[in-house]
Design an enzyme around this catalytic site. Structure first.
Site, PDB file in Angstrom:
ATOM      1  CE  LYS A  79      -4.171   1.934   2.382  1.00 43.76           C
ATOM      2  NZ  LYS A  79      -5.027   1.649   3.567  1.00 43.76           N
ATOM      3  CB  SER A 154      -8.439   3.532   2.733  1.00 42.87           C
ATOM      4  OG  SER A 154      -7.457   2.920   3.431  1.00 42.87           O
ATOM      5  CB  SER A 178      -8.661   0.540   5.534  1.00 43.39           C
ATOM      6  OG  SER A 178      -9.314   1.877   5.446  1.00 43.39           O
TER       7      SER A 178
END
Lengths: 486, 480, 95
Positions: A79, A154, A178
């Site tokens: 990420k 997210s 997330s």
């Protein structure tokens, strides 16, 4: 015959160690897959083919030398909010669009030490603030199962990349859901470990008391391999818990007969989506078939989770994001009048709407005269939520509930309605508030073919029980084997 | 109407750890800008703090020396404000639960010893430094100092005069330096002070509106700034003008304070518990161990010096200003047990050589052994006190032994009464007019004769003997 | 409204965010909705509840006072938007 990019880490590991395939070949297969699908999906912020091939070649040398571990040579996507020395860590924000990390996050160091292959960094909601990966400065990621839909957020890029075969496994971070939400929306398996299990050093903070890094993979087996790699004490993180973690792979394939799963009344009373209800009912039958019993229970303060979360997380965020000021790194406005105006314009230009909203909300909640009514009140509600879970786990081994109240929704559908967007996380947020481990596993599909995930929640540091439950469930079902039509 | 001032002081002291409070960068002073920084103290995205154990131990040491209660559990909090020398734009500090509370220190005042209460001592991290360009509208940021551990010592509003404030600061600084937890250097900013000042009519219980005064970088400036601020506020109250609660900067060139009217005034620090650090626990065993190992503190030592050695309190205060100086005194005294003589020599000659900086003691060429030898030579009459001063200077610059210097330079005192009687007679013969005036009753001329004899002996005559001989010779001449 | 224009201005300044007038209107309305939603927390009695800052029930660890190498000056300044010599450069700070 599956393509290399379709295989799991455990399968690839076997092929690599028996020298049937080289890591460089696997990595090329992934890079080609990224090349072929990235235009549609936009899972990545940065793809790093050169670094990946270099790391793959090194992994092949380790394999030849006989010093390889179980994950050596396996490609991973990280990420965009984790620091990889020499790579941009933008957090999908304009304010860090040119920020090159001068150090490795602890998880990245572990990934390097294991000989894994870094493919690049994945797209996300700006500073991990969002449930749809639409707030990225780099534009939204699309759901591999349906390109008009959001992938969840997210960590949308991390989930989409694994679902689409762009990466074998990936790292996400989870502050209010997330990892679990995008895993659910993309039909992959993801876990948010217990707060304190995985080092946060090098994870760009959103809300420090809630953030936790976790892996996303195709199934529970790969997840267990990744947990073995990621979990462990880090002296660089004061909130990292010094303890021995078990070998998570030893819980794979273990029977779950005799276990009790809790069904919190409040979670189910919120459900009005027929697809989600059906998936939950189906899952229950599968677990029953495996000898699991069910107990209904109550988490009375669940309803207050979102309100409390949207005070605590923005409060911490307002402080964590204060450092983006155009002085030491990142974006700086070009036109300004004096120091304060430089701050204000830099931050106005550098942050997107959702980030600004949360900074203002958190600043307000901490400001003089409002602290007691907002931050302190929310911190007390957090205690009550945590106590609710504690008493719940007196009567069950784990909790079974949905990840989200609905299947994935359309891009743009909720972007201008913050509260509707916030409500997406109603089932995931309480888990972060209490610091518990929570896993999202593929549970089936809606009538229109959209993924629906199941959530399993365990007591602190009982990730192994989640691995055991997920592994048993996946042995009986094939939802996790289905691939999106790309 | 009579007014009185109410003063509370906030002191920031840098702790003498090797590494910073929350990262492993060096705390060394004076390096090139930004050479002592890392991702953590630069506030890079993703970095996290881990507390330096030594910083806690030093804090506890100071807290115990100031009679504080140590809170077994305390908490770090974030103090949020934007400033370019604060890379995270929040400072890790302590707020609701500080590590220590409810202490006191003793100060000397005109009315005797007074206790000044301490509200709290808490730990925090220092900010970096800003250098303002003289010509262009820019400032430069150096983050070397960022993250150096500090303690903030907050006094109760119990100080009444600028003199007391200075006394309080001296006392605090002496304790810090004694404990080896801070170097106490005000110029370099390792010991800094802000003041809260208000004024009220004598007899009034409630406090007046206070101002915060900053930028006082010496004891003298603290006194000047406070006096100015007290006068300003008193004047305003006399004229019926309100006092505005604000921060005021002291200007050492004008001796005045002026309001900081920038937008930074809008301080709302939004303190909340730092989620990157867990609650701080101070092990009671650690507290006990540190308490056991505390050295004798300045006020205790001072009291003992007065009682044990019979020297005046003023002398004792000077001699105990630093642990090294006190040790120097005591060591010299062991070898030459005349306290007042030793004290005088240290306070005048030695301090002059050190230019008032006790810190120079370590590098001073004259060790207690040599000073004691010198004092013994004076005592034995081998040299006069005046000659001794010259010898001492020589000792300081060359590190030589006093007896050797005296011999080499032929400075041995003339104590031979025959030789001296001759000199005395010669002086009296050469100054017959003065002798007559003296004998006619002008006693003051005695000193003149002494001076002439000393001059004739090139300072080497034993002064006591010269006195005796002069009395004897003058008396003899009065008979004629 | 739960939040006034003045409060929006104050919060934006505290958070160092420049807002255009139309943004101010939008944020005020959104923050107002969110704060109204927060009102439900008032239903929960919490007088005797301890607040919780985090979920790890341990005390903060400490490291030994050992110096380790800092970044090189070039590394330290490698992301700097503006520098002079080895310092970060900012607009003049008025005290």
């Amino acid at each position: 015959m599956l393509e290399l990019y379709e295989k799991t880490a455990i399968e690839l590991g076997e092929l690599l160690r028996t020298r049937q395939v080289a890591s460089v070949e696997v990595t090329r297969s992934m890079l080609a897959r990224i090349e072929a699908t990235e235009e549609k999906l936009h899972s990545f912020v940065t793809v790093t083919p050169e670094l990946a091939l270099e790391m793959a070649a090194e992994a092949d040398r380790r394999i030849s030398a006989g010093t390889a571990g179980p994950l050596t040579g396996i490609p991973i996507a990280i990420k965009d909010n984790m620091c990889v020395k020499g790579l941009r860590a933008s957090c999908a924000s304009r304010i860090l669009a040119n920020f090159v990390a001068p150090y490795d996050a602890t998880v990245v160091r572990r990934i390097r030490d294991a000989g894994m292959v870094i493919l690049g960094t994945t797209n996300m909601d700006e500073f991990a603030m969002g449930s749809s990966t639409e707030t990225s400065y780099w534009g939204p990621t699309r759901n591999p199962w349906h390109l008009d839909m959001i992938p969840g957020g997210s960590s949308g890029g991390s989930a989409a990349s694994v679902a689409a075969g762009q990466a074998v496994v990936s790292l996400g971070s989870d502050t209010g859901g997330s990892i679990r939400l995008p895993a659910s929306f993309c039909s992959v398996t993801g876990i948010k470990p217990t707060y304190g299990s995985v080092s946060r050093y090098g994870l760009v903070a959103y809300a420090s008391s809630l953030d936790q890094i976790g892996p996303i993979a195709r199934d529970a087996t790969d997840l267990a391999l990744m947990l073995n790699l990621l979990c462990g004490h880090d002296p660089m993180d004061s909130t990292s818990v010094p303890m021995e973690h078990p070998d998570f792979t030893s819980f794979l394939g273990k029977p779950i007969k005799g276990m009790t799963l809790g069904l919190p009344r409040e979670f189910y009373s919120h459900l009005d989506d027929p697809d989600v209800s059906r998936v939950m009912a189906d899952a229950r039958k599968v677990f029953e078939g495996l000898g699991v019993s069910f107990v209904e229970l109550s988490l009375p303060h669940l309803d207050y989770g979102i309100a409390a979360y949207y005070i605590i997380a923005p409060s911490e965020a307002s402080s964590n994001l204060a450092r983006y000021d155009g002085v030491k790194y990142g974006h700086r406005a070009e036109n300004f009048d004096g120091m304060i105006d430089m701050y204000c314009r830099t931050r106005a230009e550098g942050f997107g709407a959702e980030v600004k909203r949360r900074i203002m909300l958190g600043t307000y909640a901490l400001s003089s005269g409002y602290y007691d009514a907002y931050y302190l009140k929310a911190a007390k509600i957090r205690t009550l939520i945590t106590e609710d879970f504690k008493s719940a786990f007196q009567t069950c081994d784990a909790i079974l509930c949905p990840v989200a109240p609905t299947p994935p929704f359309k891009i743009g559908e909720k972007i201008d309605d913050p509260i509707q967007m916030y409500l997406t996380d109603v089932f995931t947020i309480p888990v972060n508030m209490a610091g518990l481990p929570g896993m999202s596993i593929p549970g089936g599909f809606s009538s229109t073919g959209l993924p629906v995930g199941l959530q399993l929640i365990a007591p602190h540091f009982a990730e192994s029980r989640l691995v055991q439950l997920a592994s048993a469930f996946q042995a009986e079902t094939d939802h996790h084997l289905k691939r999106p039509p790309l | 109407m009579e007014y009185e001032a109410v003063i509370g002081l906030e002191v920031h002291a840098q702790l003498l750890t090797d590494s910073k409070a929350f990262c492993s960068c060096t705390t060394r002073f004076g390096a090139e800008p930004n050479s002592n920084t890392c991702p953590i103290c630069q506030g890079m995205p993703g970095t996290l703090p881990v507390l330096n154990r030594k910083a806690l131990e030093y804090t506890v040491r100071m807290a115990l020396a100031c009679n504080c209660t140590i809170n077994e559990i305390s908490r770090f909090a974030r103090k949020n404000y934007y400033y370019p020398d604060l890379p995270k734009n929040y400072q890790i500090s302590q707020y609701e639960l500080p590590v220590a509370e409810h202490g006191w220190v003793e100060i000397e005042t005109a009315e005797g010893v007074r206790r000044i209460g301490l509200t709290r001592i808490h730990m925090e991290e220092d900010a970096g430094k800003l250098i303002h360009d003289e010509d262009r509208p820019v400032s430069y940021v150096d983050l070397n100092r960022t993250g150096v551990p500090l303690i903030e010592i907050v006094s109760e509003p119990e100080i009444r005069t600028p003199e007391e404030a200075a006394e309080y600061l001296r006392a605090l600084r002496a304790i810090l330096v004694y404990l080896d937890v801070c170097d106490g250097n005000m110029q370099e900013g390792s010991f800094r002070c802000d003041a809260n000042v208000s004024v009220r009519p004598v007899g009034q219980k409630s406090l007046g509106v206070k101002t915060e005064v900053k930028n006082m970088n010496s004891f003298r400036n603290v006194q000047r700034a406070l006096q100015y601020e007290i006068d300003r506020q008193t004047e305003a109250l006399r004229n019926g003008e309100p006092i505005v609660q604000e921060t005021r900067l002291f200007d050492p060139t004008t001796g005045t304070t002026a309001s900081m009217r920038s937008k930074e005034q809008a301080h709302d620090y939004r303190y909340f518990p730092d989620p990157d650090l867990l609650p701080l626990r101070v092990d009671p065993e650690l507290v006990e161990r540190i308490g056991r190992d505390l050295p004798e503190l300045p006020s205790e030592k001072k009291r003992r010096f007065v009682e044990q050695f019979g020297i005046p309190p003023y002398d004792a205060a000077v001699l105990t200003a630093s642990r090294e100086l006190a040790a120097y005194f005591e060591r010299t005294l062991e070898l030459f047990p005349k306290p007042k003589a030793v004290s005088n020599w240290i306070m005048t000659e030695l301090m002059r050589q050190l230019k008032g900086e006790e810190a120079g003691l370590a590098s001073c060429a004259v060790k207690p052994e040599q000073l004691a030898d010198l004092l013994k030579l004076i005592d034995a009459g081998t040299i006069s006190g005046k000659i001794a001063k010259a010898v001492f200077e020589e000792m300081c610059s060359t590190g030589g032994d006093p007896a050797e210097i005296i011999n080499r330079k032929g400075l041995v005192q003339i104590s031979d009464s025959e030789a001296l009687t001759e000199l005395v007679r010669k002086v009296l013969d050469d100054n017959r007019g003065e002798v007559e005036k003296y004998l006619a009753g002008k006693d003051k001329l005695f000193g003149f004769f002494v001076g002439q004899v000393m001059k004739a002996s090139k300072g080497k005559a034993n002064p006591q003997l010269v006195n005796d001989l002069l009395v004897q010779e003058l008396r003899a001449r009065s008979r004629f | 409204m739960k939040i006034t224009d003045k409060e929006v201005d104050y919060v934006a300044l505290l958070g160092r965010l420049h807002l255009e007038p139309e943004e101010k209107t939008k944020y005020r309305a959104q923050l107002d909705d969110i704060l109204k939603y927060m009102d439900k927390l008032g239903e929960v009695p919490t007088d005797h509840v301890e607040p919780m800052a985090g979920t790890v029930e341990l005390y903060t660890p400490m490291r030994e006072d050992v110096v380790r190498p800092s970044l090189s000056i070039e590394e330290a300044l490698s992301n700097a938007p503006a520098r002079t010599g080895t310092s970060f450069r900012v607009p003049k700070v008025i005290e």
